[in-house]
Each structure stands twice: as structure tokens, then as C-alpha cells.
Write an enzyme that holds these catalytic residues in place. Structure first.
Site, mmCIF file in Angstrom:
data_model
loop_
_atom_site.group_PDB
_atom_site.id
_atom_site.type_symbol
_atom_site.label_atom_id
_atom_site.label_comp_id
_atom_site.label_asym_id
_atom_site.label_seq_id
_atom_site.Cartn_x
_atom_site.Cartn_y
_atom_site.Cartn_z
ATOM 1 N N ASN A 9 0.926 -1.429 -0.109
ATOM 2 C CA ASN A 9 0.013 0.347 -0.155
ATOM 3 C C ASN A 9 0.803 1.469 -0.173
ATOM 4 O O ASN A 9 1.300 1.638 0.727
ATOM 5 C CB ASN A 9 -1.423 -0.206 1.341
ATOM 6 C CG ASN A 9 -1.706 1.032 1.806
ATOM 7 O OD1 ASN A 9 -1.537 1.504 0.608
ATOM 8 N ND2 ASN A 9 -2.762 1.263 2.198
ATOM 9 N N LYS A 11 0.494 4.052 -0.447
ATOM 10 C CA LYS A 11 -0.891 5.575 0.509
ATOM 11 C C LYS A 11 -0.308 6.848 -0.571
ATOM 12 O O LYS A 11 0.125 6.900 -1.910
ATOM 13 C CB LYS A 11 -0.352 5.945 1.607
ATOM 14 C CG LYS A 11 -0.272 4.577 2.272
ATOM 15 C CD LYS A 11 0.209 4.298 3.885
ATOM 16 C CE LYS A 11 -0.241 2.982 4.800
ATOM 17 N NZ LYS A 11 1.008 2.784 6.533
ATOM 18 N N HIS A 94 -9.226 0.903 4.531
ATOM 19 C CA HIS A 94 -7.737 1.120 6.086
ATOM 20 C C HIS A 94 -8.615 1.945 6.619
ATOM 21 O O HIS A 94 -9.272 3.288 6.265
ATOM 22 C CB HIS A 94 -6.989 2.009 4.424
ATOM 23 C CG HIS A 94 -5.727 1.603 5.543
ATOM 24 N ND1 HIS A 94 -5.104 2.595 6.479
ATOM 25 C CD2 HIS A 94 -4.921 0.482 4.781
ATOM 26 C CE1 HIS A 94 -3.881 3.072 6.612
ATOM 27 N NE2 HIS A 94 -3.929 1.082 5.156
ATOM 28 N N GLU A 96 -6.397 4.012 7.783
ATOM 29 C CA GLU A 96 -6.574 6.227 7.427
ATOM 30 C C GLU A 96 -8.135 6.206 6.572
ATOM 31 O O GLU A 96 -8.402 7.760 7.485
ATOM 32 C CB GLU A 96 -5.147 6.137 6.529
ATOM 33 C CG GLU A 96 -3.758 5.782 7.370
ATOM 34 C CD GLU A 96 -2.772 5.167 6.772
ATOM 35 O OE1 GLU A 96 -2.775 5.769 5.083
ATOM 36 O OE2 GLU A 96 -1.595 4.489 6.998
ATOM 37 N N GLU A 166 -5.230 -5.246 10.636
ATOM 38 C CA GLU A 166 -3.755 -4.138 10.903
ATOM 39 C C GLU A 166 -5.021 -3.608 11.888
ATOM 40 O O GLU A 166 -5.691 -2.507 11.953
ATOM 41 C CB GLU A 166 -4.324 -2.705 9.867
ATOM 42 C CG GLU A 166 -4.545 -3.594 8.368
ATOM 43 C CD GLU A 166 -3.359 -2.482 7.304
ATOM 44 O OE1 GLU A 166 -2.099 -2.936 6.793
ATOM 45 O OE2 GLU A 166 -3.926 -1.996 7.349
ATOM 46 N N GLY A 172 2.350 1.926 11.203
ATOM 47 C CA GLY A 172 3.431 3.223 10.402
ATOM 48 C C GLY A 172 4.348 3.377 11.749
ATOM 49 O O GLY A 172 5.146 4.312 12.107
ATOM 50 N N SER A 212 3.390 -2.600 10.438
ATOM 51 C CA SER A 212 5.132 -2.456 10.547
ATOM 52 C C SER A 212 5.995 -3.574 10.446
ATOM 53 O O SER A 212 6.389 -4.053 10.835
ATOM 54 C CB SER A 212 5.110 -2.060 11.752
ATOM 55 O OG SER A 212 4.950 -0.582 12.519
ATOM 56 N N GLY A 234 4.795 1.222 4.847
ATOM 57 C CA GLY A 234 6.113 1.940 4.397
ATOM 58 C C GLY A 234 6.800 1.086 4.258
ATOM 59 O O GLY A 234 8.090 1.186 2.361
#
Ligand code: PGA
Length: 249
Positions: A9, A11, A94, A96, A166, A172, A212, A234
Site C-alpha cells: 500500500n 499510500k 483502511h 487511515e 491491521e 506506521g 510495521s 512503509g
């Protein structure tokens, strides 16, 4: 056998040149593992990503879509638009999107229905926040996120659904759920799907872990029996790290 999946992902990262550079780096890394690989660039680069990955084993995911078919929704993207450029998979739910754009379970249920109507594959994300885990509510939270958005679907729709657990506190942050915490939750999820549907269906659903995941911890997480892969943020922005994670299977 359940499908093993490693999805990146990306982002809101990478301009057009950086996106294509990353895709080329991924294409130049040979992969003989058993996982299905996916990447989710930003909307603006999806079309080019589809062209660059044509006839390649890595497939392209959208990071979001709108529930409506079309109309006055400024700034939004529909399922039909995605399909028209060859994108047939989408991430929904997600954390976010839930946190910053107020996507509720009900809104997500509507998006899920639209995506399924268009025969799209869905990577459906969910997971508890830190305070919910501290208060020992994580199983209840996950159960209600899943039941509110997915449990009224007919069993036949589940062949297009991939789950991604998640925990919000691990996204993150550098803090990963331990392999044992991931396994415990994934086994719980599989069990509630079994209760709602049946064992055959629950055994067929791929449940990814996200939060992570890195080359250093992927092996331990993926070795757990109910973890079928990862949704990587990330670490998916570096081709070598993403492929090292994919190779952890
Ligand atoms: P992270 O993100 O790997 O950077 O924690 C995971 C995700 O948001 O899917």
C-alpha cells in the site's frame, strides 16, 4: 490451499517518475515464491502502473473507491472508472480512511457492495485502536467491524474478499503485533467466519496481517498458520524490502 498474498500500500507517496521507477525495480527482481504480489499506487498513477505491469505477475490495486456508480461527488473515483483502466482490485476500510475521512462501517458496507457488483476483488482492512486493545476490547471491535460490513454478504461473494487485520497501533509506528498476537486474532477471525458461514468458507479466506511488517519480522509473522500474507505500507516503498518480505514465505 489458501492464497498467500503480499500487497504493498503505497499510500500518498511517490510522484509519477518515482512510481514507475519503483515498478521497474520490482519487475527487475525475480520472484519464484508462492505469494501473489500486489501494489497500490495513487489514483493518478494507476493507469500507467497497469500498463507497466501488463503480462507481469504483480497486480495493481486501488487504495480506495466511492460507493456510488457516478454523479456529483467531486474528487471521487468510481468502480467503473477503475475497471475501465484495468484495475480490478481495491483496498477498502483502511484505518487511515476510517480515521481521517470518517468512513463508517455502514459507508464501507456500501462500498463493498458496489465493488462486488462490479466483480472487483476487495482487500478489506479492519483492526482495533490502542486503547481498545488496552481495554481488552479488541476481539469485540474486530467482530463488529467484520459483521457490520461483511456478514450479510452471501457466501458466494466471499471468493472476492481478502481480509487484512491491521491493528491501528501497529501501523506506521514501528510497533508490530507479535506473531502470537497476530495468530491469536487471525484464528479468532477465522472462527467467527466459520460460525457465521461454515468451516469450508473460513478455511478458504486469506487473512493478511498489516502493521510495521519489515524484512526482519515478516518470516516470524508469516510462519503462523492463520496468517496468509501481509499488507505492507512503509516497507513497500523500497523494492528490495518488499521483495524480501515476499520471499519470507
Ligand atoms: P505500515 O503500514 O507497514 O507502514 O505500518 C501498513 C498499512 O497501513 O497497510
Amino acid at each position: 490451499m489458501r492464497k498467500k498474498i503480499v500487497a504493498g500500500n503505497w499510500k500518498m507517496n511517490n510522484n509519477n517518475v518515482e512510481t514507475i521507477t519503483l515498478i521497474e525495480a520490482l519487475k527487475n527482481t525475480s520472484y519464484s515464491g508462492e505469494a501473489q504480489l500486489m501494489v497500490a499506487p495513487a489514483f493518478t498513477h494507476l493507469s500507467e502502473a497497469v500498463s507497466a505491469l501488463k503480462d507481469h505477475h504483480i497486480s495493481v490495486l486501488s487504495q480506495n473507491m466511492n460507493a456510488a456508480e457516478s454523479g456529483a461527488y467531486t474528487g471521487e473515483i468510481s468502480a467503473q472508472m477503475l475497471k475501465s483502466i484495468g484495475v480490478t482490485s481495491v483496498i477498502l476500510g483502511h484505518s487511515e480512511r476510517r480515521a481521517y475521512y470518517n468512513e463508517s462501517d455502514a459507508a464501507l458496507a456500501a462500498k463493498v457492495k458496489t465493488a462486488l457488483k462490479h466483480e472487483m476483488q476487495i482487500v478489506f482492512c479492519f483492526g482495533e485502536e490502542l486503547n481498545e486493545r488496552k481495554e481488552n476490547k479488541h476481539f469485540d471491535v474486530v467482530k463488529s467491524q467484520l459483521s457490520n460490513a461483511l456478514f450479510d454478504l452471501p457466501a458466494s461473494d466471499w471468493s472476492n474478499i481478502i481480509l487484512a487485520y491491521e491493528p491501528v497501533w501497529a501501523i506506521g509506528t514501528g510497533e508490530t503485533a507479535s506473531p502470537e498476537q497476530a495468530q491469536e486474532m487471525h484464528a479468532f477471525i477465522r472462527n467467527i467466519i466459520k460460525e457465521q458461514y461454515d468451516a469450508k468458507l473460513s478455511e478458504s479466506i486469506s487473512i493478511l496481517y498489516g502493521g510495521s511488517v519489515k524484512p526482519q519480522n515478516a518470516d516470524a509473522i508469516f510462519s503462523k498458520p492463520d496468517v496468509d500474507g501481509g499488507l505492507i505500507g512503509g516497507a513497500a516503498l523500497k523494492a528490495a524490502d518488499f521483495m524480501a518480505i515476499a520471499n519470507a514465505f
